[in-house]
Structures are given as C-alpha cells and as structure tokens.
Write an enzyme that holds these catalytic residues in place. Structure first.
Site, PDB file in Angstrom:
ATOM      1  N   SER A  57      -5.738  -6.710  11.570  1.00  0.00           N
ATOM      2  CA  SER A  57      -4.522  -7.210  10.721  1.00  0.00           C
ATOM      3  C   SER A  57      -3.480  -8.064  11.484  1.00  0.00           C
ATOM      4  CB  SER A  57      -3.861  -5.810  10.275  1.00  0.00           C
ATOM      5  OG  SER A  57      -4.313  -5.165   9.215  1.00  0.00           O
ATOM      6  N   SER A 106      -3.229  -6.631   7.426  1.00  0.00           N
ATOM      7  CA  SER A 106      -2.017  -6.049   6.599  1.00  0.00           C
ATOM      8  C   SER A 106      -0.641  -6.826   7.014  1.00  0.00           C
ATOM      9  CB  SER A 106      -2.097  -4.636   6.976  1.00  0.00           C
ATOM     10  OG  SER A 106      -1.945  -4.455   8.141  1.00  0.00           O
ATOM     11  N   LYS A 143       6.929  -6.158  11.937  1.00  0.00           N
ATOM     12  CA  LYS A 143       6.421  -5.157  10.756  1.00  0.00           C
ATOM     13  C   LYS A 143       7.199  -3.933  10.520  1.00  0.00           C
ATOM     14  CE  LYS A 143       1.534  -4.172   9.743  1.00  0.00           C
ATOM     15  NZ  LYS A 143      -0.053  -4.334  10.001  1.00  0.00           N
TER      16      LYS A 143
END
Ligand code: GLN
Length: 447
Positions: free
Chosen positions: A151, A127, A52
């Site tokens: 997330s 997210s 990420k």
C-alpha cells in the site's frame, strides 16, 4: 506551508486526496517555529507533510476512511507524528485511503474517491492513494503511508513518485490503527529519493511503546547516496517478469535494468519459486489478523454508536453492520473463518507455513545478490470504477508486493518510465533486512 494550502485549494477539489485539513494549526505552528532559534527548529523545518488517516493525530480526526471512526478524535499522537513534529515538518492534514487500508485503489474509502493527478479518470492506487496523489499533485512535499501488502509502493508507482516500505521493525507502529500487525509498516512517500531518505531517517528508530520496533542503528541514509553502484549484484525473479505483467511495464523495467548495468551493476535471472502462493497466503493471514484487530470496534469503546439500540447485542450488531463497509466485512468474515476451530489448521496454519517458505526464497537469493529488482505493479493505474469489480485481478496484482511483507524486508518503488498513455510505471527494488541504505543508493544512482 502557505504555498501548500494554496496548491491544495487549487487542485484538491479534483484530486480529493485530503479528508481533513488543519490549516489554522499548521500556520500557527509554522509561525511559532519561525521564531525559534535555528538549532531548535529540526532538520526538516517548515516543510509540509500529509499523514495517512490511519495514523493517529492528537486533536485531529483520524477516520481510517471508515464510517466507524467518522468522528474519532484521538487524545495522543502516534510515535511517527511526534517524530515528524520533532523534525520541524508541518502537518497540513489527513489523507484519504481505502477503509482500514483494505484495498488497492482508494475507491474503498467510505467518504470519497481520490483521483490520480496523471489522469483524473484513473485511480491513484491504494490503500495509501491519498498519500501518493497529494505528493504527485504538489500539495505536499512529503507524506506518510502504510504498507501491509503493497500500500505504499503500488500507489507510489501509479502516481510516479518514490515510496519506501521499510524493514518490519524499522519504524514504530505505536499509534497506527492496526490492520495486520505482523505485516504493517509505516513508510515515506516523496518526489525524490533524497527526500525519502531524509524522511525515513526522521521517523525510524526504536520505540519502547512498540515491542516489535528494532534497536538497530539508523544509518545516515542521505550520506549513503554516493551514486556508486559498481559491482552491485542484481537478481531479477523470473516470476516477477512473467505473463501477467503488461508489455509496457516489462519494457520499462528492462530499460531500467540496462541503465543499472551501465552504472556497473551485474544482473542475473533468479527464482522465487513460492511466489505463486503469495496472494492466497496473504488473504488468509491478513484477514485473520484483521478479524482480531477490528474486534475492538464494538460501538462502545470507539467510534460509531448506533442510535436507538435497545440492548448490548443490538449495539454490537448494528455498530458493525452500519459502521463497516462491504470490503471490511468480507475480510472480517473470511478471517474469522480462517481462524475457526474447524478450519484454522488447513487455512491459517498452512498459510503461516507457506509464509515461511516465501521468506526463505528471499534468503536464498540474497546469499548471492545484493538486491532484487522487478516491477512494482503489473499494470499502470486502473480506470476508476473499472477493475474494482473484478476482485481476482486486484488480488493477483498483489503478488508482486505482498511477499516482501511476509519476509519483513524493505522495498522501494521509484518511477522508471511512462506508458504510451502517459501513465507512470514503477520499478521495485527489494533489499535485505535493515538494508534500506542500499535501496536508497541504487534508487538515487538510477534517478
Ligand atoms: N492491496 C492489499 C490489500 O488490499 C494491500 C493493502 C495494504 O498494504 N494496506 O490488502
């Protein structure tokens, strides 16, 4: 590694999971490892992983999907990146996300919207939407996401994969760009429970560079996947199976509970009475911490520097006005308000008290139960461009995930079925502090 890039080239123009690809470096590293003696290669040697884009990577752009960090190239690696490398995994690139991890759909990225591989008109969740979509689309076997209020788990549920939010302190946050430091945890996303257990084993453990990381022993998670859950006591919170949860999700979770019972577990309805306050409490605490963490983006020390600014004040003002997206600005404003002299007692301090009550709810259930089970999300993946205009719907959906972050306890999301439209549904299993091993054992038995 080559296959991974082949698949990325075949599908990523549709899925749009990656922000940066590091093909040359990845191939070079894989070739180098190929020539190493077996014992130097690491336990997960040669397997492709995506990271990420709020986890910093030496020499590779780390943007947090924000204009603010569009050209930011870190000079060191996050601890988890070092550990991933030690394990022999090959990082193939950086994954899309909501800007600074604020959002539930990955539509808040400043650069691109990631699409759900199960339905390209759907969001992958967020997210960590890029992290979940890349695994679901077969672009990588492993990815790392971050979970401040759901997330990792919610995108895993939307994309039909396995996502673990470990106990707060289980994994070092050194080198993670902070959103809300008291809630943030890095977690693995994978196709299978076993892969997930292997990846958590590789990244967990104490780190002297993160004072909140825990010295607790990291168990051999894989060895614990015995398939045996006889006598397991499951609590099902009535607040997690209430009105807002779609009938399809409820039916899938019910069916999963029946499977767990058939494997020898028992279940009872339990109550987490303060759940109702989770969402407003989360938005007071997370925004307060974010307003403070994001103060470092001043246009001078990091990232976006406005052109032609005439003085210091103009640099500050324009860097933040032009560098941050709307959602980030909104949260900085709200968080600053929640911490202000006039309001911190009735907003921030009150929220901290409610946080304690929510954490105590879990403690009292865990006096009599081994795990808590419910849905990860109240619905399946939203349509792109749909729900994002109705913040209240998004904020309400957070109820199922954010309480776990308040308590600092671990929770895993695993696939448990599909809706009539063919969209995946996630089952959430919540455990006691540092008891990820039980979550993996239950998830594996179910899988
Ligand atoms: N959806 C939540 C938010 O918008 C959770 C985000 C997260 O866990 N990073 O803040």
């Amino acid at each position: 590694t080559e296959d991974s890039f082949k698949q990325i080239k075949a599908v990523d123009d549709k899925v749009k999971a990656f922000l940066t690809l590091t093909e040359e470096d990845a191939i070079a590293r894989a070739e180098k490892l190929d020539n190493e003696p077996f014992e130097n290669r690491g336990s997960l040697f040669g397997l492709p992983i995506g990271i990420k884009d709020n986890i910093i990577t030496k020499g590779t752009k780390t943007t947090c999907a924000s204009k603010m960090l569009e050209d930011f190239v870190p000079v060191y690696d996050a601890t988890v990146v070092e550990k991933v490398n030690q394990a022999g995994l090959i990082s193939v690139g950086k994954l899309n996300m909501d800007e600074f991890a604020m959002g539930s759909t990955t539509e808040r990225s400043a650069f691109q919207t990631t699409h759900n591989p199960w339905g390209l008109d759907r969001v992958p969740g967020g997210s960590s939407g890029g992290s979940a979509a890349a695994v679901a689309a077969g672009e990588v076997l492993f990815s790392l996401g971050t979970d401040t209020g759901g997330s990792v788990r919610q995108p895993a549920a939307f994309c039909g994969i396995v996502g673990m939010k470990p106990t707060y302190g289980r994994v070092s946050r050194y080198g993670l760009v902070a959103f809300a430091s008291s809630l943030d945890q890095i977690g693995p996303l994978t196709r299978t429970v076993e892969d997930n257990a292997l990846l958590l084993g590789a990244i967990a453990g104490i780190d002297h560079r993160d004072s909140s990381s825990s010295p607790n022993q990291v168990p051999d998670f894989k060895a614990g996947l015995t398939g045996d859950i006889k006598g397991l006591r499951i609590g099902v919170p009535k607040e997690y199976m209430g009105e807002g949860v779609s009938p399809e999700v409820k039916a899938s979770v019910e069916a999963a509970l029946t499977v767990l019972e058939s494997l020898g577990a028992t279940r009872d309805e339990v109550s987490l009475p303060h759940s109702h306050y989770a969402s407003p409490t989360y938005y007071a605490i997370a925004t307060a911490e974010a307003s403070s963490n994001l103060a470092r983006f001043d246009g001078i020390r990091y990232g976006y520097h406005p052109k032609g600014a005439k003085n210091l004040e103009e640099i500050y003002l324009r860097a933040r006005a032009e560098g941050f997206g709307t959602e980030v600005k909104k949260r900085i404003l709200y968080g600053t308000y929640a911490l202000s002299a006039d309001h911190h007692e009735d907003l921030y301090v009150k929220a901290m008290k409610v946080r304690t009550l929510i954490a105590r709810d879990f403690n009292s259930v865990f006096e009599n139960y081994d795990v808590i089970v419910g849905p990860t999300s109240a619905t399946t993946a939203y349509e792109i461009g749909g729900v994002v205009r109705d913040p209240l719907t998004l904020y309400t959906n957070d109820i199922l995930t954010v309480s776990v972050n308040f308590a600092g306890i671990p929770a895993i999301s695993i696939p448990c079925g599909f809706s009539d439209e063919g969209l995946p549904i996630g089952l959430q299993i919540i455990g006691k502090h540092f008891d990820e091993a039980t979550l993996y054992r239950v998830a594996h038995a179910f899988e």
